[in-house]
Design a protein around this motif. Structure first.
Motif, PDB file in Angstrom:
ATOM      1  N   ASP A   1      46.920  71.635  75.420  1.00  0.00           N
ATOM      2  CA  ASP A   1      46.090  72.830  75.315  1.00  0.00           C
ATOM      3  C   ASP A   1      44.964  72.690  74.291  1.00  0.00           C
ATOM      4  O   ASP A   1      44.133  73.600  74.144  1.00  0.00           O
ATOM      5  CB  ASP A   1      46.942  74.051  74.968  1.00  0.00           C
ATOM      6  N   LEU A   2      44.939  71.558  73.582  1.00  0.00           N
ATOM      7  CA  LEU A   2      43.844  71.293  72.655  1.00  0.00           C
ATOM      8  C   LEU A   2      42.792  70.421  73.345  1.00  0.00           C
ATOM      9  O   LEU A   2      43.107  69.619  74.215  1.00  0.00           O
ATOM     10  CB  LEU A   2      44.350  70.576  71.403  1.00  0.00           C
ATOM     11  N   THR A   3      41.547  70.597  72.929  1.00  0.00           N
ATOM     12  CA  THR A   3      40.482  69.751  73.464  1.00  0.00           C
ATOM     13  C   THR A   3      40.594  68.341  72.869  1.00  0.00           C
ATOM     14  O   THR A   3      41.379  68.102  71.935  1.00  0.00           O
ATOM     15  CB  THR A   3      39.106  70.320  73.118  1.00  0.00           C
TER      16      THR A   3
ATOM     17  N   ARG B   1      40.014  70.124  77.605  1.00  0.00           N
ATOM     18  CA  ARG B   1      41.417  70.193  77.179  1.00  0.00           C
ATOM     19  C   ARG B   1      42.198  68.989  77.692  1.00  0.00           C
ATOM     20  O   ARG B   1      41.913  68.429  78.749  1.00  0.00           O
ATOM     21  CB  ARG B   1      42.067  71.484  77.665  1.00  0.00           C
TER      22      ARG B   1
END
Length: 214
Positions: free
Chosen positions: A94-96, A130
């Motif tokens: 869920d993080l870029t 993401r």
């Protein structure tokens, strides 16, 4: 001036049982600081398990081990010196891309040029994408950028050439070679010995739960 321990990695009579299965059988290992080791073995031989044990994610059932002079069972101390690059890249979906690298740096209390690291592995245009939307090859490149940024004294790499084209494999060799040139101790588990041995020339084979010089 910091004095390096005689061994970056050391195992003595290490056995590891997971459930009813014995994975490692009396393994001995000595790896000097700055040394590069290629770890070979058939699928299921336990290469990934051995890397996880050296990263202190698993504890030996029997035997002793030290990483940069610290007891392998002292996970907190060991993890200050070790980075494990798993075969699945170990990213936060869920993080870029940029956030994954920034988070890794902050977790280790480090600073680094995230934009430059992404550019180096060809992911500059994907900085805001993401992790869950990256291809397997892009995830591998992002994991490589993270390992290069962190530059932990011991870097353990699981199948770094998987899911990469020829250009990607050349990039792996280049960046891992730079880590070695900077004094990082490398252990590379790979099914491509000719590629891995260029940056990690010492070769060990894991078979039947035991390590042997190849």
């Amino acid at each position: 001036m910091t004095t390096l321990p005689a061994h970056a990695l050391q195992l003595r009579g290490v056995w590891l049982r997971l459930g009813h299965e014995v994975i490692l059988r009396g393994v001995d290992l000595d790896v000097a600081p700055g040394e590069g080791v290629t770890l070979l073995g058939e699928n299921g031989a336990g290469k990934t398990t051995l890397l996880r044990l050296l990263a202190s994610s698993l504890r030996p059932t029997r035997g002793e081990g030290r990483v940069m002079g610290f007891d392998l069972r002292d996970s907190r101390s060991v993890r200050d010196f070790v980075h494990l690059m798993p075969v699945d890249a170990g990213l936060y979906p869920d993080l870029t891309c940029a956030e994954n690298l920034d988070f890794a740096l902050r977790m280790h209390g480090q600073r680094g040029d995230v934009a430059a690291a992404l550019g180096r592995v060809g992911l500059g245009p994907a900085a805001g994408r993401r992790g869950r939307f990256l291809s397997a090859g892009m995830r591998k490149r992002l994991a490589l950028a993270r390992a290069s940024l962190l530059r932990r004294p011991v870097t353990l790499v699981d199948e770094p050439f998987a899911n990469l084209d020829a250009a990607g494999r050349a990039l792996v060799q280049e960046l891992l070679g730079e880590l070695r040139d900077g004094g990082v101790t490398l252990v590379v588990a790979a099914h491509e010995p000719a590629l891995a041995q260029q940056v990690a020339p010492r070769t060990l084979t894991l078979a039947g739960g035991q390590l042997a010089e190849a």
